[in-house]
Design an enzyme around this catalytic site. Structure first.
Site, short mmCIF file in Angstrom:
data_model
loop_
_atom_site.label_atom_id
_atom_site.label_comp_id
_atom_site.label_asym_id
_atom_site.label_seq_id
_atom_site.Cartn_x
_atom_site.Cartn_y
_atom_site.Cartn_z
N GLU A 10 5.68 -0.08 2.01
CA GLU A 10 5.87 0.97 3.02
C GLU A 10 7.21 0.85 3.75
O GLU A 10 7.70 1.84 4.29
CB GLU A 10 4.69 0.96 4.02
CG GLU A 10 3.42 1.45 3.35
CD GLU A 10 2.15 1.31 4.19
OE1 GLU A 10 1.24 2.13 4.04
OE2 GLU A 10 2.06 0.34 4.97
N ASP A 44 -4.54 8.91 -1.49
CA ASP A 44 -5.86 9.00 -2.13
C ASP A 44 -6.78 9.85 -1.26
O ASP A 44 -6.41 10.22 -0.15
CB ASP A 44 -6.45 7.60 -2.34
CG ASP A 44 -6.59 6.84 -1.02
OD1 ASP A 44 -5.65 6.11 -0.65
OD2 ASP A 44 -7.61 7.02 -0.33
O1 OS5 Z 1 -2.74 -0.96 4.74
C1 OS5 Z 1 -3.92 -0.50 4.15
C2 OS5 Z 1 -4.32 0.82 4.73
N1 OS5 Z 1 -3.43 1.73 4.04
C3 OS5 Z 1 -3.74 3.16 4.21
C4 OS5 Z 1 -4.80 3.71 3.29
C5 OS5 Z 1 -6.18 3.57 3.47
N2 OS5 Z 1 -6.91 2.92 4.39
C6 OS5 Z 1 -8.27 2.98 4.29
N3 OS5 Z 1 -8.91 3.63 3.29
C7 OS5 Z 1 -8.20 4.33 2.37
N4 OS5 Z 1 -8.84 4.99 1.39
C8 OS5 Z 1 -6.79 4.30 2.44
N5 OS5 Z 1 -5.82 4.85 1.67
C9 OS5 Z 1 -4.61 4.48 2.18
C10 OS5 Z 1 -3.26 1.24 2.70
C11 OS5 Z 1 -3.73 -0.19 2.68
C12 OS5 Z 1 -5.01 -0.28 1.90
S1 OS5 Z 1 -5.54 -1.90 1.52
C13 OS5 Z 1 -4.82 -2.06 -0.07
C14 OS5 Z 1 -4.75 -3.51 -0.51
C15 OS5 Z 1 -4.20 -3.63 -1.89
C16 OS5 Z 1 -3.42 -4.90 -2.04
N6 OS5 Z 1 -3.94 -6.10 -2.23
N7 OS5 Z 1 -2.96 -6.98 -2.32
N8 OS5 Z 1 -1.80 -6.34 -2.18
C17 OS5 Z 1 -2.04 -5.05 -2.04
C18 OS5 Z 1 -0.48 -7.00 -2.21
C19 OS5 Z 1 0.10 -7.28 -0.79
C20 OS5 Z 1 1.03 -8.30 -0.60
C21 OS5 Z 1 1.55 -8.56 0.66
C22 OS5 Z 1 1.15 -7.82 1.78
C23 OS5 Z 1 0.24 -6.82 1.59
C24 OS5 Z 1 -0.27 -6.53 0.31
#
Ligand code: OS5
Length: 233
Positions: free
Chosen positions: A12, A196
């Site tokens: 982001e 999404d």
């Molecule tokens: O920050 C989280 C919330 N964001 C918005 C979002 C959201 N929130 C709730 N429900 C939904 N359907 C949503 N759609 C968009 C996005 C984000 C979601 S949590 C995704 C986690 C995936 C992930 N796992 N590991 N990584 C990514 C790598 C990483 C490495 C360093 C720091 C952060 C992530």
């Protein structure tokens, strides 16, 4: 002027760091903060890590340690409103916490004593965003964002959040950033591009569209920064 640009995930803020090119890096309380001089202002950029606790820590640090006077959040969100499609931009008018629940004591969802169900984003920054959207010939929507410590990938939960909070989109950081900025009286602006539809396909859609949607949001936020500096808002 010192302006914060915050995201939750590396993706982001990556487009913003790429555009700036040069910046100073500081580690503080488990996060990395990037400072750059830009058109006479200082930008302080950081991703918090995911969720309300980490985003609270980062927003507080940006204000209390780095002395920012405005905070702009750029990122992605899951859509609730049928009118929001992947890639669309949503400006938060107000934000709430959908997972805050002391209803057992007769309080409404999202409310705790001495708090508020909704926190309003800065009206001046929202007005500015409309002018920028016109200049960019970009369609942006305004609406309510609901925040909680859950990646919502469930139609039933999404519909409940929509019905309970009148929310148009959901994510995991905006509501807590709003609480911090409101407490410190720092004007804030939360922009999200849809990644999404918070339904059973959400995690697939999120993986596919995270980068492109984050870029959309970041490009708009950088135009906001330009306008804030030019107009001295
Ligand atoms: O920050 C989280 C919330 N964001 C918005 C979002 C959201 N929130 C709730 N429900 C939904 N359907 C949503 N759609 C968009 C996005 C984000 C979601 S949590 C995704 C986690 C995936 C992930 N796992 N590991 N990584 C990514 C790598 C990483 C490495 C360093 C720091 C952060 C992530």
């Amino acid at each position: 002027m010192r302006i914060a640009i915050m995201g939750a995930m590396p993706e982001e803020i990556a487009p913003i760091l790429k555009q700036l090119g040069e910046y100073k890096t500081t580690s503080y309380a488990g996060n990395t903060y990037y400072e750059a001089t830009y058109k006479g202002a200082v930008l302080v950029i950081a991703y918090s890590k995911i969720g309300k606790v980490f985003s609270t820590l980062t927003a507080t640090t940006l204000i209390e340690h780095f002395g920012v006077q405005k905070l702009l959040f750029s990122g992605v969100a899951g859509a609730i409103s049928e009118s929001l499609k992947v890639g669309d931009l949503l400006v938060a008018t107000k934000l709430s916490q959908h997972d805050l629940d002391i209803t057992a004591f007769g309080h409404p969802y999202g409310y705790v004593p001495e708090g508020a169900v909704y926190i309003e984003a800065d009206k001046e920054l929202i007005t500015l965003s409309k002018q920028i959207a016109l200049q960019m010939d970009k369609n942006i929507q305004e609406g309510i964002i609901a925040t909680g410590d859950q990646f919502v990938a469930n139609e039933e939960r999404k519909n409940w959040i929509g019905a309970t909070f009148g929310a148009d989109a959901l994510e995991m950081e905006g509501g807590s950033v709003a609480v911090v900025c409101d407490a410190f009286k720092v004007p804030f602006f939360i922009l999200r591009a849809i990644s999404d539809a918070a339904d059973m396909d959400a995690s697939f859609s999120f993986d596919v569209f995270l980068e492109a949607s984050a870029k959309e949001s970041a490009a708009f936020v950088m135009n906001m920064v330009d306008a804030i500096i030019e107009k001295n808002v």
